[in-house]
Design an enzyme around this catalytic site. Structure first.
Site, short mmCIF file in Angstrom:
data_model
loop_
_atom_site.label_atom_id
_atom_site.label_comp_id
_atom_site.label_asym_id
_atom_site.label_seq_id
_atom_site.Cartn_x
_atom_site.Cartn_y
_atom_site.Cartn_z
N THR A 75 22.04 -10.49 14.58
CA THR A 75 21.42 -11.51 15.48
C THR A 75 20.09 -11.66 15.31
OG1 THR A 75 23.89 -11.56 16.58
CG2 THR A 75 21.40 -12.75 17.53
N HIS A 204 27.92 -2.58 12.21
CA HIS A 204 29.44 -2.52 12.81
C HIS A 204 30.01 -2.97 12.40
CE1 HIS A 204 29.87 -6.64 15.52
NE2 HIS A 204 28.54 -6.47 15.21
N CYS A 328 32.03 -14.37 17.92
CA CYS A 328 30.83 -14.72 18.61
C CYS A 328 30.72 -15.94 19.48
CB CYS A 328 29.22 -14.99 17.55
SG CYS A 328 29.05 -13.22 17.85
#
Length: 390
Positions: A75, A204, A328
């Site tokens: 992000t 991740h 998200c």
């Protein structure tokens, strides 16, 4: 309802940190804990570890080490790319071209820039979720300062023709950014072959820890500083470095790229079996995304007459972890912006299920999901008021 076993099929949301990665990180929490900006030997050990990880990331994507900048994740990397290019080029232009199916880490920065007076073109996609490079050409004007199209979609797995898109941008001397968060370890990622000037990645998603990512910035790209403060990351991204995370990212990407030739075909075989047998076993079901140009681990199907959240809850009762789309936005009641952009009506988009495979998944896991899912859908449809309206 008795839970029989646990099957994790939500690797697009996150992956378990690999034991080799955790072991590589461990010394930098307590033994080699020095601040890399200091001058003594303990600090130099940390600094050397950072530069070794930078080299590993660069080698994995065909870049030079000095073009790799560590961030807190994908992000931040996407935000830096988009807002940084906009800030550095505001005298040149005010127009950004992106796609309607980008991750919110791209869409929301673009929307924030619109509030500041920038113009953004959100390109449509075809029914398979792919961008036509010709539409990029049509969207560009003399004030365009950035083209941003993801390498592969996180929800439906559609792989974009980024090399063709970047060529259009390059022909107009416009920088090209790609969100490659889902691509690392899934298919070869080379910034030269892709024509990327900026590329975002996140540890991740491929066996590394959360909270660490990187932004590739091609040498010579005009981009503003995103974090002001100290002189870390060659003065472009301030803040004391997350040394354990950076070490973990370096180890994880090295392993992911090395294992990809064996892993990707194995996952693709399980993916194809899941798709084939789900479509055969459950009527009124459609595959979302391209049938072949998709991530090797991604299955996304839409079931008519049911709600995705209900599917997830029932699957969880059987120990199966899955998703309706992006992790998200999983708490949102709105239908997926990706699926609606592909032309699915909201009542179909609401019934989507995403299964994303990982290294630990086996054929037995696939067997189990295929034994459970048809009954779950049948039970939900029997209770659905939507079916009675059809």
């Amino acid at each position: 309802m008795e839970r029989r076993r646990t099957v994790y099929m939500d690797h697009a949301a996150t992956t378990p940190t690999r034991p080799e990665v955790a072991r590589a990180m461990l010394p930098y929490f307590s033994e080699r804990f020095g601040n890399p900006s200091s001058l003594y030997s303990l600090a130099r050990e940390a600094k050397e570890a950072i530069e070794e990880a930078r080299q590993r990331v660069a080698e994995a994507i065909g870049a030079n080490p000095e073009e790799i900048y560590f961030t807190s994740g994908g992000t931040e990397a996407d935000n830096w790319a988009i807002k940084g290019v906009a800030a550095a080029n505001k005298k040149k232009g005010d127009h950004i071209v992106t796609s309607a199916i980008e991750h919110h880490a791209v869409l929301h920065p673009c929307q924030a820039l619109e509030k500041q007076g920038y113009r953004v073109t959100y390109l449509p996609v075809d029914e398979f979720g792919r961008v036509d490079p010709g539409s990029v050409e049509e969207a560009i004007d003399d004030k365009t300062i950035l083209v941003s199209v993801m390498a592969a979609n996180n929800e439906i797995g559609a792989i974009q023709p980024v090399a063709a898109i970047s060529k259009v941008a390059r022909d107009h001397k416009i920088p090209f950014h790609t969100d490659a968060v889902q691509a690392i370890g899934a298919f070869p990622v080379d910034v030269g072959d892709m024509g990327a000037d900026l590329l975002a990645l996140s540890a991740h998603k491929f066996g590394g820890p959360k909270g660490i990512g990187a932004l590739y910035i091609r040498r010579g790209t005009r981009i503003g500083t995103f974090m002001d403060g100290g002189a870390q990351e060659r003065g472009r991204r301030a803040g004391t470095e997350n040394v354990p995370g950076i070490v973990g990212l370096g180890k994880a990407i090295e392993l992911a790229v090395a294992e990809m030739p064996e892993k990707a075909p194995r996952l693709a075989a399980m993916r194809d079996r899941l798709i084939r047998e789900i479509l055969e076993a459950i009527p009124d079901t459609r595959l979302n995304g391209h049938p072949t140009e998709r991530l090797p681990n991604n299955v996304n199907v839409a079931f008519r007459y049911v709600e995705g959240e209900s599917i997830l809850l029932m699957l969880d009762a059987f120990g199966i972890a899955a998703s309706t789309g992006s992790a998200c936005t999983s708490a949102s009641l709105e239908p997926s912006h990706v699926l609606t952009a592909c032309g699915l009506p909201p009542e179909h988009a609401h019934g989507s299920l995403r299964l994303t495979l990982g290294s630990r998944n086996t054929e037995e896991d696939v067997d189990y999901v295929l034994s459970v899912l048809p009954g779950v859908i049948e039970r939900l449809r029997a209770m659905s008021p939507l079916r009675g309206e059809a």
